[in-house]
Design an enzyme around this catalytic site. Structure first.
Site, mmCIF file in Angstrom:
data_model
loop_
_atom_site.group_PDB
_atom_site.id
_atom_site.type_symbol
_atom_site.label_atom_id
_atom_site.label_comp_id
_atom_site.label_asym_id
_atom_site.label_seq_id
_atom_site.Cartn_x
_atom_site.Cartn_y
_atom_site.Cartn_z
ATOM 1 N N GLN B 220 0.827 -1.204 0.000
ATOM 2 C CA GLN B 220 0.000 0.000 0.000
ATOM 3 C C GLN B 220 0.864 1.258 0.000
ATOM 4 O O GLN B 220 0.348 2.356 -0.165
ATOM 5 C CB GLN B 220 -0.928 0.004 1.225
ATOM 6 C CG GLN B 220 -1.951 -1.128 1.198
ATOM 7 C CD GLN B 220 -2.870 -1.136 2.414
ATOM 8 O OE1 GLN B 220 -3.129 -2.196 2.961
ATOM 9 N NE2 GLN B 220 -3.375 0.013 2.839
ATOM 10 N N ARG B 367 -9.287 -0.563 8.136
ATOM 11 C CA ARG B 367 -10.066 0.683 8.081
ATOM 12 C C ARG B 367 -10.118 1.380 9.445
ATOM 13 O O ARG B 367 -11.182 1.835 9.883
ATOM 14 C CB ARG B 367 -11.490 0.391 7.612
ATOM 15 C CG ARG B 367 -11.670 0.349 6.076
ATOM 16 C CD ARG B 367 -13.148 0.211 5.713
ATOM 17 N NE ARG B 367 -13.463 0.551 4.355
ATOM 18 C CZ ARG B 367 -13.782 -0.334 3.395
ATOM 19 N NH1 ARG B 367 -13.726 -1.623 3.643
ATOM 20 N NH2 ARG B 367 -14.133 0.081 2.200
ATOM 21 N N CYS B 368 -8.954 1.482 10.096
ATOM 22 C CA CYS B 368 -8.991 2.058 11.448
ATOM 23 C C CYS B 368 -8.632 3.534 11.470
ATOM 24 O O CYS B 368 -8.853 4.201 12.490
ATOM 25 C CB CYS B 368 -8.090 1.283 12.412
ATOM 26 S SG CYS B 368 -6.335 1.671 12.280
#
Lengths: 175, 783
Positions: B220, B367-368
């Site tokens: 990523q 998704r934190c």
């Protein structure tokens, strides 16, 4: 072991180790890398292909078991006249994001529509319940399969929607 | 349904995705699709114990197995000073274990062979002798001074990693001392795992002829990985090319550097051949970055009418054996101090203590947004506890305590400056759309009949887009991001960004931003990301930062090009630069709209007919240092029915109203929300990674760690309000993680609301049917 099978309409002969899984045979021996591996316990369905017309998880079939069979993978969906209506519908309805589950979901959707051309939402959700998707939350996958079902039903009167034509046209350009 | 890509002014439209044609044909190119000439395959040997001394590692049998080229042990890496690697959290992590292992499934040796099967076979033959040690799996026990010290390599002989705090302790204590109402709740956010459908992997390809390493990897943040790799390996950075190909989902799992990556690189360097490593699902869940695992206690001080005064939070954070939490360097607990949420607290004090345990490292993922999931869940859960205590409807309580829209930019008591928001409007839309009043009436009737129906609200505030260089860096590198746009003579555009999408649709949405700025259609703009030799340096995609950072860079880069284009337009139109106007699609001379030139005309002129003295060509690069983060918000409502016989919870309806400012592509935002809500649903009802007392991981695969199918997943309803970010070039905020951040509290609040008549005040996630069944039985419900 020598095996012979039909892949997406073409005959292939190969020599494979008996322990070779069909998924790896497709990906590594035949270069059909649309079929994906997402787990090691047969839960995810990213490897779903059609074996003699039935949706199977190719990570849980040995290549030698497919000897003499007809196998269809995502690469076999597109016909001479372009994308299969299921593919177009996934594009139009945003039924994919990362695209990793997409080949397997398309094959399960294809098998579902073969056996049940007009499925309800519940039947669609059940029909793809062997396929895990981490991105879409399934909402748009369900929409896409419904839309493909309608397209296929309407294919008899041969009037593709405007948006379908548009998408198909831009698809050709992007190749 | 998707719209065509040929429209001009595409911003804000549901343009169909450019990514889809290859994916629906099975023609994506993911990591395991890559095959290089002479490529070898690597398999890892992993520890069966959570905590054990390694007596010895004997690779001799493996080395004699068919096809085996190399076996790497921890001692081999130690000789190269590579047995340990640095982590983003400023700790270090073993690559291959030396001395002892600290979690089950830890990497102990790497076997490289001619084929996948040979590598896996030979990995079975590596002989490792262990001497088991007592495992520590509970972070609270691990902080006990008498607990065995896990990390003997550290100077500090304790399992305590860090203490971190935010806010004004004294002022908070003062408000608590005099508060008429104080509520307190312990809340655990369980250990879960992002589990992208594609596990992690890489192909390392070192060419001794050129001295260049090409590293294909599920990344990523490819540029950051290149820099880290250069620093660790000593290879010069221009001789490392990192390529992150199509990524089959990341969800935060693909931000860290994993031991398998390093081993594949070492093997390729040693053997001079490409080496592929692809982990299995079990390896992915058991050894790569987990998420959450926060043990939290929150107290709210309030007035009798529920108006909040102060918030006090204490947290024990379980980080596993190494602190590899992927945080900006100054934030060991991420952005957890956003925990005051959407409410106007006067003061707040927040403390977090990190603890080592015998578990895999991680913490920041799924998704934190850097621990905002934990913060939003905690405050939304505890606001409901307060509502019940003061006897006010949870929607009404939230309205009483909301930060008012005229208070923005709002200074929070823990130091955040919220950019914009209209919380009441968003909640009102949600309440109206779901028919809140009617639902409460229905609930009252059902309660009278003894039926269990619950309504749960979550009105969260996110913080995404890290971030301003004065505060945010990853291992020292400031958290800017970048765009580079090049117009070809025929008016077609190649644009590259420093972020890296994993399904979020950047190839489409960044094309929309750039096409909008240049007056072109998205079809004219090709977006590329993920190749560090070609894309400008950026910090990558995680924490919903792409739109806030690279989105800003793309717009400003487009404007930089337009500035030059205006000069060329003035030359072509034979008009003074001040007399040239841009209408969004073309330049024209003021008062002469018929006399106009488009960006296509200008692109051609840039190569054929530039004004004298001007540099030919038409391209620009922009590195955007955002002035602040963006603060999207949302109002989510869940409606659940509980079966008293089985404890099964059915989510009858779920409505998510998000506000992420100006929307680039509504279709893609909806898709992001659907996916994130499904994760939030899974976290609330299905997902947990428990360990037994010996440190055995009890859910290391998808038989036991559950991922929802289409049958499990509720139907999602979505809507939006629009409160633009005032500081962002196109008024857009991030959104990708909002649905996971916001939804767990709505689910749990709904379940607790359903069980409230029985006297239930809280229930920890995951809310498995058996857990509800037990709660029902404890409270006297027997059928």
């Amino acid at each position: 072991m020598k095996i012979q099978l039909r892949i997406n309409g073409r005959t292939k002969e190969s020599d494979v180790e008996p322990r070779k899984l069909l998924a790896y045979y497709l990906r590594e021996d035949l270069g059909l890398t649309g079929t994906h591996i997402g787990c090691d316990t047969t839960n995810c369905g990213a490897c779903t292909v059609l074996l003699d017309g039935k949706a199977v998880k190719s990570c849980t079939v040995l290549a030698v078991q497919a000897d003499g069979c007809d196998v269809m993978t995502v690469e076999g969906l597109e016909g001479e006249d372009g994308l299969h209506p299921l593919q177009t519908a996934f594009w139009e309805e945003h039924g994919l994001q990362c695209g990793y589950c997409t080949p397997g979901v398309l094959m399960s959707g294809y098998a579902l529509l073969q056996s049940n051309p007009q499925p309800s939402e519940a039947e669609i959700r059940s029909g793809i319940s062997g396929n895990v998707c981490r991105c879409t939350g399934y909402v748009n996958i369900v929409k896409a399969i419904r839309s493909a079902s309608a397209k296929l039903a309407g294919a008899a009167d041969d009037t593709p929607s405007e948006s379908a034509k548009e998408v198909a046209a831009s698809g050709k350009k992007s190749d | 349904m998707a719209k065509s890509q040929t429209e001009l002014r595409p911003l804000g439209k549901s343009v169909g995705r450019k990514e889809d044609p290859r994916f629906i044909r099975g023609m994506g190119r993911y990591i395991d699709d890559i095959v290089l000439p002479g490529m070898l395959y690597m398999s890892l040997v992993r520890s069966p114990y959570a905590h054990a001394r390694i007596k010895h590692v004997d690779p001799s049998a493996a080395l004699e197995a068919p096809g085996v080229k190399l076996v790497i042990t921890g001692e081999d890496l130690a000789a190269m000073d590579l047995a340990w690697m640095p982590t983003m959290a400023g700790d270090k992590q073993m690559v291959l274990a030396t001395g002892k292992v600290l979690y089950q499934y830890q990497e102990v040796a790497a076997v490289i062979a001619e084929s996948r099967e040979q590598a896996e076979d030979a990995a079975q033959l590596v002989d490792v002798e262990y001497e088991p040690l007592p495992a520590v799996v509970d972070p609270i026990q691990s902080l006990d001074p008498d607990a065995p010290v896990l990390r003997e390599d550290r100077e500090k002989k304790s399992n305590h990693i860090f203490h971190w705090e935010a806010g004004d302790k004294e002022a908070t204590e003062e408000l608590f001392r005099n508060a008429p109402v104080v509520v307190k709740q312990n809340v655990r956010f369980p250990r879960v795992h992002p589990s992208p459908l594609e596990p992690c992997g890489c192909v390392a390809d070192y060419q001794s002829s050129t001295g260049k390493l090409t590293w294909y990897v599920t990344s990523q943040a490819p540029h950051a990985h290149r820099t880290v790799l250069s620093m660790v390996s000593g290879l010069p950075e221009h001789q490392i090319r990192v390529i992150s190909p199509d990524v089959g989902g990341g969800f935060g799992n693909k931000v860290p550097v994993y031991p398998g990556y390093v081993c594949a690189i070492v093997a390729s360097l040693k053997l001079g051949r490409p080496v592929k490593w692809i982990e299995s699902r079990t390896e992915n869940i058991s050894s790569t970055g987990f998420a959450r695992d926060y043990h939290m206690t929150a107290e709210i001080a309030a007035e009798e009418d529920g108006r909040v005064l102060a918030l006090r939070v204490k947290t024990i954070a379980d980080h596993g054996a190494f602190d590899a939490a992927a945080d900006p360097s100054k934030f060991p607990a991420g952005l957890f101090s956003i925990v005051t949420g959407s409410y106007d607290f006067k003061e707040s004090f927040v403390e977090v203590d990190g603890a080592y345990t015998n578990k895999a490292p991680g913490g920041i993922a799924y998704r934190c947004s850097f621990r905002v999931t934990e913060a939003a869940y905690l405050i939304e859960r505890v606001m409901d506890v307060l509502a019940r205590r003061v006897g006010v409807d949870p929607a009404e309580l939230r309205k009483r305590d909301f930060i008012r829209k005229e208070q923005f930019p709002y200074q929070s008591p823990t130091g955040w400056t919220y950019d914009s928001g209209d919380y009441e409007k968003t909640l009102d839309l949600a309440l109206e759309k779901i028919g809140y009043e009617e639902l409460r009436k229905e609930q009252a009737e059902k309660r009278a009949r003894g039926e269990l129906m619950g309504i749960g609200i979550s009105t969260f505030t996110e913080v995404v887009g890290a971030g301003p260089s004065h505060t945010f860096d990853i291992m020292g590198i400031k958290m800017f991001d970048s765009a580079q746009i090049r117009l070809h003579p025929t008016g077609k555009v190649l644009a590259r960004l420093g972020v890296r999408h994993q399904g979020q649709g950047h190839e489409t949405t960044f094309a929309q931003i750039i096409a909008e700025e240049l007056g072109l259609s998205t079809e004219d703009v090709l977006i590329e990301e993920g190749d560090t030799d070609t894309a400008p340096y950026g910090l990558g995609t995680y924490a919903s930062r792409s739109t806030p950072t690279a989105g800003g860079a793309a717009a400003l880069c487009g404007r930089r090009i337009r500035d030059k284009a205006k000069k060329i337009a003035s030359h072509l139109l034979e008009a003074g630069e001040d007399d040239v106007v841009w209408d969004g699609v073309s330049f024209s001379a003021k008062g002469l709209p018929d006399k106009s030139v488009t960006m296509k005309d200008i692109a051609f002129a840039a190569y054929t007919n530039v004004p004298e003295g001007m540099e030919p060509g038409l391209e620009a690069t922009y590195y955007y240092d955002p002035p602040n983060l963006t603060f999207p918000h949302g109002a989510y409502i869940a409606v659940v029915d509980i079966d008293k016989g089985t404890g099964a919870v059915k989510v009858r309806r779920f409505l998510a109203v998000d506000d992420c400012g100006n929307v680039i592509n509504p279709m893609i935002v909806d898709g992001q929300v659907h996916g994130g809500l499904t994760e939030g649903f899974a976290i609330a009802f299905m997902q947990d990674i428990p360990f037994d007392e010996d440190g055995n991981c009890l859910a290391p695969n998808w038989m036991d760690y559950l991922v929802p199918t289409a049958l499990d997943t509720p139907h999602w309803e979505t809507d939006r309000t629009v409160t633009p970010s005032p500081h962002h070039p196109i008024g857009a905020k991030g959104v990708g993680e909002s649905p996971n951040v916001g939804s767990p509290a709505a689910f749990v609040n709904a379940v607790v609301d359903a069980l409230a008549p029985l006297g239930v005040e809280h229930i920890d996630m995951p809310i498995f049917p058996w857990k509800v069944w037990e709660v029902l039985r404890e409270h006297g419900v027997n059928k």
